[in-house]
Enzyme design. Structure first.
Site, PDB file in Angstrom:
ATOM      1  N   SER A  43       0.827  -1.200   0.000  1.00 43.40           N
ATOM      2  CA  SER A  43       0.000   0.000   0.000  1.00 43.40           C
ATOM      3  C   SER A  43       0.869   1.261   0.000  1.00 43.40           C
ATOM      4  O   SER A  43       1.671   1.458  -0.905  1.00 43.40           O
ATOM      5  CB  SER A  43      -0.941  -0.041   1.208  1.00 43.40           C
ATOM      6  OG  SER A  43      -1.919   0.968   1.132  1.00 43.40           O
ATOM      7  N   ASP A  98      -9.899  -3.625  -4.865  1.00 45.10           N
ATOM      8  CA  ASP A  98      -8.928  -2.722  -4.248  1.00 45.10           C
ATOM      9  C   ASP A  98      -8.965  -1.382  -4.966  1.00 45.10           C
ATOM     10  O   ASP A  98      -8.881  -1.335  -6.200  1.00 45.10           O
ATOM     11  CB  ASP A  98      -7.528  -3.343  -4.332  1.00 45.10           C
ATOM     12  CG  ASP A  98      -6.442  -2.479  -3.702  1.00 45.10           C
ATOM     13  OD1 ASP A  98      -6.783  -1.466  -3.062  1.00 45.10           O
ATOM     14  OD2 ASP A  98      -5.260  -2.827  -3.851  1.00 45.10           O
ATOM     15  N   HIS A 152      -7.948  -4.838  -0.520  1.00 49.54           N
ATOM     16  CA  HIS A 152      -6.871  -4.019   0.035  1.00 49.54           C
ATOM     17  C   HIS A 152      -6.655  -4.301   1.525  1.00 49.54           C
ATOM     18  O   HIS A 152      -7.595  -4.466   2.289  1.00 49.54           O
ATOM     19  CB  HIS A 152      -7.173  -2.537  -0.162  1.00 49.54           C
ATOM     20  CG  HIS A 152      -5.999  -1.663   0.076  1.00 49.54           C
ATOM     21  ND1 HIS A 152      -4.993  -1.504  -0.848  1.00 49.54           N
ATOM     22  CD2 HIS A 152      -5.619  -0.919   1.147  1.00 49.54           C
ATOM     23  CE1 HIS A 152      -4.064  -0.699  -0.367  1.00 49.54           C
ATOM     24  NE2 HIS A 152      -4.423  -0.330   0.847  1.00 49.54           N
TER      25      HIS A 152
END
Length: 402
Positions: free
Chosen positions: A190, A342, A372
């Protein structure tokens, strides 16, 4: 009167349940567990915003408090010595294999996610991942704790991350920890994936840095901030765990104290007039595989509607997708993992396309039932098979390529 109060409480509960409930896609593994985790995440967001609105504490202070409940101290075991120290004044957690090695070991630098505002290598999920990495690969692992927004805004996070890499790359430090300078990986998920990407671009293109990165591994990375209307962002108005609205709120905290920025980002009307030339690097109508475009229509953002004086909006360190082809050509073997559900899916997919277009070797794995932040759910009581699956795919690739 008691009955009326009960009725009001019941209505509040129903409205709250409607607010936090989002249908979970049918192909998601462990649906009921994911549904519960998503509900908890939404409840925390709802409570944080409520606390902020009534002046108890800010949203980010409340969520940070929740994150800290998951922090653990360094704990060595029979296989790994774990210690907290500092590299170039940046906190790091070291994982050093105990078994003897006749040759220098490979090393992994791991940068955690958390939307630049939250998280730490102290989280049980990241500690578990880094411990697993050190043990399975017989590798030295360096986990980085960069400064967090909004107390420290961009580029503080990048500066901390590259400072750690440069410190490790000193010959005396490599020797001290028994690291092979030709077998170093930088990884991140991320927000950490973006920092890993930006650091790799800097290191590989800086002639003054003697040692280079052998491979980079990017797990559902965040790679650009200039277009808030990518298909994956449009499809994620009510995504699992992280929604478009929440992502924009956190990005606003990371970039600026200006409270109007998130609203402008929601409308995709925040980039300055002089940024138009950059959109060829993130044009999803060209860079995305057809199956992910669906019926979305590409339109360029409206430029110049606002007068934000923020260099970060056009900074390649903040949006590594803006790197030129000549900068990308020098990058090492790259692993990119993307998830179907995501908000950042399309950024990873576009980076795959751009790297392939300039001849960089890329290994890409896409998880059709992934979402995610799944790596955060690898330890009890919040573990998911998905998180363990991502971990094993990542480690397997590293073992074969580092």
């Amino acid at each position: 009167m008691t009955g009326f109060k009960a009725l009001c409480l019941g209505l509040i509960c129903v409205l709250f349940a409607i607010h936090i409930h989002v249908p979970i896609p049918s192909n998601i593994e462990e649906r009921w567990k994911v549904m519960a985790l998503d509900a908890v995440a939404r409840m925390c967001t709802f409570m944080g915003i409520c606390f902020e609105n009534i002046g108890i504490m800010t949203y980010e202070e409340f969520i940070s408090m929740i994150f800290r409940l998951d922090y653990i101290q360094p704990l060595s075991d029979e296989h790994i010595t774990v210690t907290d120290t500092v590299f170039a004044d940046v906190p790091v957690r070291l994982y050093l294999p105990k078994r003897k090695s006749e040759t220098p070991r490979r090393a992994v630098i791991y940068i955690h996610g958390g939307a630049y505002c939250f998280g730490s290598f102290k989280q049980t999920g990241f500690d578990s991942l880094n411990r697993w990495t050190a043990n399975k690969l017989d590798a030295v692992v360096v986990a980085v704790d960069y400064r967090l927004a909004p107390q420290h805004r961009s580029p503080a996070q990048f500066e901390d991350s590259i400072a750690v890499v440069k410190f490790l790359f000193q010959d005396e430090i490599l020797t001290k920890y028994g690291v092979d300078p030709t077998r170093i990986c930088i990884s991140g998920d991320s927000a950490g994936g973006r920092l890993a990407t930006a650091v790799t671009q800097q290191v590989q293109n800086d002639l003054e840095i003697k040692h280079k990165i052998k491979v980079q591994a990017l797990l559902y990375p965040h790679l650009q901030i200039i277009d808030s209307y990518l298909p994956s962002l449009r499809e994620s108005e009510n995504s699992i765990v992280v929604t478009r609205e929440l992502a924009i709120k956190l990005l606003g905290l990371y970039l600026s104290e200006d409270k109007t920025l998130p609203e402008a980002m929601k409308r995709n009307q925040y980039m300055p007039l002089e940024s138009g030339h950059l959109f060829k690097f993130v044009n999803w109508s060209i860079l995305l595989p057809k199956k992910y475009k669906k019926d979305h229509v590409y339109t360029e953002p409206i430029f110049g509607r606002t007068n934000y004086s923020m260099p970060a909006l056009m900074d390649v360190r903040v949006s590594p997708l803006l790197a030129s082809d000549s900068q990308l050509q020098n990058l090492p073997l790259t692993y990119i993992l993307t998830c179907q559900y995501d908000i950042l899916r399309d950024e990873g997919l576009m980076y795959v396309s751009r790297l392939q277009n300039v001849g960089v070797q890329v290994a890409h794995e896409h998880i059709e039932d992934g979402f995610h932040g799944a790596l955060s759910f690898m330890t009890r009581p919040l573990y998911l098979h998905l998180g363990l699956r991502i971990r094993d795919m990542y480690i397997s690739w590293l073992d074969s390529n580092l």
